[in-house]
Design an enzyme around this catalytic site. Structure first.
Site, PDB file in Angstrom:
ATOM      1  N   ASN A  80       7.847  -7.346  -0.544  1.00  0.00           N
ATOM      2  CA  ASN A  80       7.541  -6.392   0.525  1.00  0.00           C
ATOM      3  C   ASN A  80       6.377  -5.479   0.122  1.00  0.00           C
ATOM      4  O   ASN A  80       5.656  -5.779  -0.828  1.00  0.00           O
ATOM      5  CB  ASN A  80       8.799  -5.558   0.813  1.00  0.00           C
ATOM      6  N   CYS A 135      12.858  -2.278   2.610  1.00  0.00           N
ATOM      7  CA  CYS A 135      11.969  -1.480   3.451  1.00  0.00           C
ATOM      8  C   CYS A 135      11.816  -0.072   2.882  1.00  0.00           C
ATOM      9  O   CYS A 135      12.780   0.676   2.783  1.00  0.00           O
ATOM     10  CB  CYS A 135      12.483  -1.395   4.875  1.00  0.00           C
ATOM     11  N   ALA A 172       4.474   2.966   8.674  1.00  0.00           N
ATOM     12  CA  ALA A 172       5.785   3.613   8.614  1.00  0.00           C
ATOM     13  C   ALA A 172       6.412   3.466   9.993  1.00  0.00           C
ATOM     14  O   ALA A 172       6.567   4.420  10.733  1.00  0.00           O
ATOM     15  CB  ALA A 172       5.642   5.085   8.228  1.00  0.00           C
ATOM     16  N   GLY A 194       9.421   2.372  10.519  1.00  0.00           N
ATOM     17  CA  GLY A 194      10.797   2.871  10.463  1.00  0.00           C
ATOM     18  C   GLY A 194      11.793   1.910  11.092  1.00  0.00           C
ATOM     19  O   GLY A 194      12.787   2.333  11.687  1.00  0.00           O
ATOM     20  N   SER A 242       7.707 -10.696   8.540  1.00  0.00           N
ATOM     21  CA  SER A 242       8.521  -9.809   9.378  1.00  0.00           C
ATOM     22  C   SER A 242       7.767  -8.533   9.750  1.00  0.00           C
ATOM     23  O   SER A 242       7.113  -7.914   8.915  1.00  0.00           O
ATOM     24  CB  SER A 242       9.789  -9.434   8.624  1.00  0.00           C
TER      25      SER A 242
HETATM   26  C1  LIG Z   1       3.336  -3.046  10.665  1.00  0.00           C
HETATM   27  C2  LIG Z   1       4.222  -3.697   9.672  1.00  0.00           C
HETATM   28  C3  LIG Z   1       5.589  -3.778   9.907  1.00  0.00           C
HETATM   29  C4  LIG Z   1       6.441  -4.365   8.997  1.00  0.00           C
HETATM   30  N1  LIG Z   1       7.773  -4.448   9.255  1.00  0.00           N
HETATM   31  C5  LIG Z   1       8.606  -5.101   8.406  1.00  0.00           C
HETATM   32  C6  LIG Z   1       9.969  -5.283   8.684  1.00  0.00           C
HETATM   33  O1  LIG Z   1      10.480  -4.882   9.723  1.00  0.00           O
HETATM   34  N2  LIG Z   1      10.733  -5.941   7.773  1.00  0.00           N
HETATM   35  C7  LIG Z   1      10.230  -6.443   6.630  1.00  0.00           C
HETATM   36  O2  LIG Z   1      10.960  -7.058   5.854  1.00  0.00           O
HETATM   37  N3  LIG Z   1       8.928  -6.296   6.331  1.00  0.00           N
HETATM   38  C8  LIG Z   1       8.106  -5.639   7.187  1.00  0.00           C
HETATM   39  N4  LIG Z   1       6.769  -5.508   6.874  1.00  0.00           N
HETATM   40  C9  LIG Z   1       6.263  -6.067   5.618  1.00  0.00           C
HETATM   41  C10 LIG Z   1       5.657  -7.457   5.845  1.00  0.00           C
HETATM   42  O3  LIG Z   1       6.609  -8.362   6.324  1.00  0.00           O
HETATM   43  C11 LIG Z   1       5.038  -7.996   4.544  1.00  0.00           C
HETATM   44  O4  LIG Z   1       6.063  -8.218   3.601  1.00  0.00           O
HETATM   45  C12 LIG Z   1       4.033  -7.043   3.940  1.00  0.00           C
HETATM   46  O5  LIG Z   1       3.258  -6.466   4.967  1.00  0.00           O
HETATM   47  C13 LIG Z   1       3.110  -7.687   2.923  1.00  0.00           C
HETATM   48  O6  LIG Z   1       2.397  -8.769   3.447  1.00  0.00           O
HETATM   49  P1  LIG Z   1       0.926  -8.632   4.134  1.00  0.00           P
HETATM   50  O7  LIG Z   1       0.056  -7.936   3.162  1.00  0.00           O
HETATM   51  O8  LIG Z   1       0.551 -10.054   4.403  1.00  0.00           O
HETATM   52  O9  LIG Z   1       1.135  -7.862   5.377  1.00  0.00           O
HETATM   53  C14 LIG Z   1       5.911  -4.894   7.794  1.00  0.00           C
HETATM   54  C15 LIG Z   1       4.540  -4.820   7.557  1.00  0.00           C
HETATM   55  C16 LIG Z   1       3.704  -4.235   8.466  1.00  0.00           C
HETATM   56  C17 LIG Z   1       2.237  -4.169   8.160  1.00  0.00           C
END
Ligand SMILES: Cc1cc2nc3c(=O)[nH]c(=O)nc-3n(C[C@H](O)[C@H](O)[C@H](O)COP(=O)(O)O)c2cc1C
Ligand SMILES: Cc1cc2nc3c(=O)[nH]c(=O)nc-3n(C[C@H](O)[C@H](O)[C@H](O)COP(=O)(O)OP(=O)(O)OC[C@H]3O[C@@H](n4cnc5c(N)ncnc54)[C@H](O)[C@@H]3O)c2cc1C
Ligand SMILES: Cc1cc2nc3c(=O)[nH]c(=O)nc-3n(C[C@H](O)[C@H](O)[C@H](O)COP(=O)(O)OP(=O)(O)OC[C@H]3O[C@@H](n4cnc5c(N)ncnc54)[C@H](O)[C@@H]3O)c2cc1C
Ligand SMILES: Cc1cc2nc3c(=O)[nH]c(=O)nc-3n(C[C@H](O)[C@H](O)[C@H](O)COP(=O)(O)O)c2cc1C
Ligand code: FES
Ligand code: FES
Lengths: 257, 315, 315, 257
Positions: C192, C130, C70, C72, C21
């Site tokens: 997360n 979040c 961030a 948001g 996400s």
């Molecule tokens: C730019 C960005 C936006 C994100 N937005 C959301 C979000 O809206 N909802 C959510 O559950 N996780 C959000 N995440 C977390 C990711 O879904 C994921 O759980 C987290 O980044 C860890 O995995 P990764 O290291 O593969 O990115 C966001 C991550 C990033 C980097």
């Protein structure tokens, strides 16, 4: 200098303040600023003053970025660190047993013993013929038999077909029959080889020193990160070792045993 | 030359750089590699009542930007520490902080009393946060009341400076920090390592003998920096920042967030010269920005942000 | 060709790789860069009831081995999501998981009902974690009871697969995981981002407009892997590993620790081909080790370690 | 190719499938596997088919490791991404305002407009004379005055002594007096310069487009990471931009204002 695709020999010019290393000692190399830890490598040669040699097998990020260092670059090293091997006494013949890149840990010792005019049997085990290129970096066999060099390969493509410990066993058998001199073992190689060599030494009641590897952080004994189990509890490879009396080591149960 | 001295409780440090527990042993091991004149204090490896053998190897695993360790508090126990190791540690010219961890409130008090009674020891750091030995569901470090009880007991055992080392493995580090202050801690070390692990996919088993370990190094910095930031607003005792500090800017980030001093640990492994580089870098920054004392830097970014928040709320 | 299919609740995925996400928007944005045939499912940016403008920039900051964000929860709100964005998202051939976050238990139920009613949506992911919008001392994600209430309400609103996305910012993720399972979640996303920050020392202010943000990327991997490891023993619903997965071995570590599927997020930024590389790497590993179905890999390292623990205790 | 110690011009051979970029578009470069994010750079030239040029100022890790890439190496790029500038209409004279490395964002536009035979005024501001080396990379002034190139430096070491916006103001003043053509502004440079140019354009009611920079992750509009505030709320630099109508932008209160 690249020896083959998997191994490199490095020659490092060192500072005048850098003490002359002892066989068995190692240095901690900072091969990339991206890495959290330095990488330990045995001093694989220090025959010329102001120079040390390292013999490195490319395994992961640290060794690969080291190999990519271009000639003339400055590399930060700490050392020499760790203890050294015992000298063979006059009546003893040194038997060096190296498995694969284990050659790196014994090469400097072999050079020193050879220069001192000692009797030496060097046994090198490797996977295939190619790996025997490492053998070329060791003192050559002498015609008078003072220095002997024998090989084994897993695939039989050179020397004895089998493990270096089989080779060791038959060499010791021959030495026993000959009664010329009592052997003293020096081993470096993969854990399974070390364990087997130690078992052979113990069965034959022969003194045996092994050079061990463990992942290291401080290299000074401070962090307690690089321990091995001994009869007196955990000891650090970096400051209590890397050379240990095989008889002192407690080997873990073999996996799936 | 800018003034780098800083104060933690009754302890005045020549320099805000402290070497972190467990990474320098008792200081002596690093004697030939570290220039201790650039080090305000060192913290000993955590001392327990009984000697501890520690965890089965492998105990270390490098990760991208970080390091996992599962030493398991290997140490010689308080008696041998006092009779053997303390002499070594005392040869180090920096101030000496003894780190202790107890298995009970009484043990914390007892250990604190034992080490504080020795004049070579300038301060005591209570380690309530080692992730490699705790097994309970709700660990002590997550429980403000339990932490308060430990600190109070230790406080009653000494008048020397008492540091409390928090854990980042919690949802609410601020409440624990407040409980520590309330119970009489002179300073807070923010913070220890995060619990982490790696798996060797070919061997199909954890890379560490203990399966999980503590994550330190650069990877940890953002998390502990945020913790300092959060705590700065809530307590009035000094904070010591810890986690991933390897360069002068890293130390400055912690200081601008609210730290009065910093601890350097993992960075020593790659570069025993790190404390010296950091001290020089701090001095250079202060000179460039016309700052006379490092204490003026503490919390500058936090204060600026608070003013901004006020403006936004007012406007 | 080894079998990569895996199951989460009622949802059968062609492939255990899910895009996380917030990192792929609604999938369409990446249409020309990602080969969706290597992707089992995508998760939408988290949807809230009202549209959210998100945080003031800068919203991103790279850190060693990681990324702070961030954002948001900027999103168009559930109504515009359903009327506009869903059509875009539905053009992506992978399964579609809608991520929702409510400001109250009722909002979670309402959002779940609203998105679940659309056949284009295969599953719902509850985002309780979040770090960029939560302000309370004890956040929801740290409170098993509160989490249980949210999950129950959502469970009553749909029969579709319900995923619960946990936060690593807690001392006791296992209790939260258990509460989620107990309340009817079909799968757990573990986990997360960690709360983190950086400071710009020259500007003397936080690098992010919102001061703190969420740490993702390789730096996060050891922490979330340890969380999967801990939860694996405690629940029997499937776990989806998330955090720092960039290479096949990273995905395998999560799977061997106990995950039935994995999420890839931050790695897409450097390499939109990462899902394809990972899928190919998993197939290769399985072939080398004579494993027919990826489901056989789930938890192998954990099971092996449990056997070892038993041996040690028995011996 | 290094232009000066702070700036490099790169020529990249691109795949045949790589579309011809439009002025204002950018590419996302993966300059090191150690970095979590790619780095965005404007296409600074694409005159020869199968080639694009990037003009890069060395700022941090990403740009430095890019600069260390040796000739002939393969670099992964994504793109072209983002929108483009509006064309000046026939009655318009294009006024390009570049601050420092902002030259990179306008060079390809300048080349295209120059080739199309347009009237062009190019204003380049820099800190010192050295930075004017960047000016050499732009189309040269023509004798007929169709293309003019003016400089300003903060230290007065070349061209106008002062900011490029002062230069802009006096050029616009002159154009207004001349009534030859109505100007259309294209700006790229540091935030303070963009803000001032936008204010000048707004005061004079001149159309003005600016190329903005923000830290980027996805580059596709998916992550909402690279936003700027506009009159219609946050917009992404990567997919709604990087070119924005200056009149649409909402500038933050200046710090300490
Ligand atoms: C730019 C960005 C936006 C994100 N937005 C959301 C979000 O809206 N909802 C959510 O559950 N996780 C959000 N995440 C977390 C990711 O879904 C994921 O759980 C987290 O980044 C860890 O995995 P990764 O290291 O593969 O990115 C966001 C991550 C990033 C980097
Ligand atoms: C005292 C000592 C002397 C050594 N001498 C030599 C030598 O002369 N020549 C040589 O090629 N190698 C030597 N090694 C091993 C060498 O340190 C490792 O191969 C190297 O650290 C691997 O780094 P890497 O980043 O390339 O691999 P990584 O990606 O870090 O790891 C690759 C593999 O090597 C293992 N490994 C990592 N670090 C070590 C380590 N410190 N010791 C043992 N295994 C490790 C890992 O567990 C992994 O399985 C020595 C090790 C020690 C402790
Ligand atoms: C659409 C666009 C086009 C660009 N075109 C060019 C160009 O043609 N030539 C050129 O030299 N630069 C250009 N930039 C800026 C370039 O992307 C940054 O200089 C680069 O990302 C810095 O990377 P680094 O790792 O060297 O620096 P870092 O160590 O990442 O950062 C150094 C400084 O640059 C800032 N920065 C980092 N990333 C960005 C970013 N994406 N945008 C703006 N500032 C950033 C940081 O906040 C920090 O202050 C462009 C940026 C955008 C968004
Ligand atoms: C090998 C190692 C051993 C450690 N042992 C201890 C310890 O005994 N007691 C303690 O409080 N912290 C211990 N720590 C944590 C450090 O003191 C420090 O808080 C942590 O590593 C974060 O800082 P760093 O990133 O600068 O290393 C240890 C860390 C490492 C890497
Ligand atoms: S590496 Fe630290 S004790 Fe050996
Ligand atoms: S970089 Fe992701 S939206 Fe622009």
């Amino acid at each position: 200098m690249s020896i083959d695709p998997k191994n490199c020999l490095f020659t490092l010019e060192v500072d005048r303040r850098f003490p002359k290393p002892l066989p068995g000692q190692f240095v901690q190399v900072a091969s990339s600023t991206e890495l959290t830890l330095r990488r330990p490598f045995s001093v694989a040669g220090a025959s010329r003053p102001g120079e040390i040699e390292l013999l490195v097998e490319l395994r992961g990020k640290g060794t690969r970025s080291f190999a990519e260092t271009h000639e003339g670059a400055t590399v930060s090293i700490l050392g020499p660190m760790g203890n050294t091997f015992s000298e063979p006494s006059t009546g003893e013949i040194a038997v060096l047993v190296a498995g694969g890149i284990g050659v790196a840990g014994l090469r400097y010792l072999a050079q020193e013993l050879s220069e001192e005019g000692r009797r030496l049997i060097i046994l090198v085990g490797a996977r295939t013929r190619e790996a025997l290129l490492l053998g070329n970096l060791l003192p050559s066999a002498t015609e008078d038999g003072r220095i002997r060099l024998e090989f084994s390969t897993d695939d039989g493509s050179a020397g004895h077909w089998g493990t270096v410990c089989e080779l060791l066993d038959s060499e010791l058998e021959a030495l026993e029959a000959d009664r010329i001199a009592s052997p003293r073992l020096y081993c470096c190689g993969p854990p399974a080889m070390i364990r087997e060599a130690a078992a052979i030494a113990s069965a034959r009641e022969i003194p045996c020193e092994v050079l061990l590897e463990e992942i290291m952080a401080c290299g000074t004994g401070a962090c307690r990160g690089c321990v091995v189990m001994t009869k007196h509890g955990y000891r650090t490879v970096c400051s209590d070792g890397p050379v240990f009396d095989a008889a002192e080591l407690v080997f873990e149960e073999a996996p799936n045993a | 030359m800018p003034d780098l001295t800083t104060t933690l409780g009754r302890l005045r440090l020549a320099n805000p750089i402290i070497l972190a527990s467990g990474t320098v042993g008792y200081g002596r091991e690093y004697a030939s590699l570290i220039d201790y004149s650039t080090v305000g204090a060192i913290v000993t490896k955590t001392i327990t009542r009984e000697a501890r053998a520690g965890n089965a190897p492998p105990r270390l695993k490098e990760t991208p930007g970080g390091l996992l360790n599962a030493i398991g508090l290997e140490n010689v126990g308080v008696d041998r520490f006092l009779s053997e190791k303390l002499r070594e540690a005392a040869t180090v010219p920096s101030a000496l902080i003894a780190s202790v961890a107890g298995g009970s409130v009484d043990e914390y008090a007892e250990l604190t009393r034992a080490v504080a009674s020795r004049e070579e020891i300038d301060a005591i750091e209570l380690n309530i946060s080692c992730p490699n030995v705790e097994r309970a569901r709700r660990p002590v470090w997550d429980d403000p009341e339990a932490v308060g009880t430990i600190v109070r007991a230790a406080r009653n055992a000494t008048e020397k400076t008492l540091l409390l080392k928090l854990s980042p493995n919690t949802a609410d580090i601020v409440s624990v920090a407040e409980a520590g202050e309330e119970a009489g801690a002179d300073a807070l070390v923010v913070a220890n390592t995060l619990t982490g692990m790696r798996i060797d996919v070919e061997a199909r088993k954890p890379s560490l003998g203990n399966a999980t370990g503590g994550l330190s190094g650069r990877a940890l910095l953002p998390v502990n920096l945020a913790n300092v930031w959060k705590i700065t607003g809530a307590v009035s005792i000094p904070i010591v920042g810890s986690g991933g500090i390897a360069d002068p800017d890293d130390a400055l980030e912690y200081i601008l967030a609210g730290a009065a001093a910093v601890q350097v640990g993992t960075a020593l492994f790659a570069d025993p010269g790190a404390p010296g580089r950091i001290a020089a870098g701090l001095a250079d920054y202060m000179q460039r920005h016309d700052i006379e004392s490092i204490e003026e830097c503490t919390g500058l970014a936090r204060k600026e942000k608070e003013r901004e928040w006020q403006r936004t709320t007012a406007g």
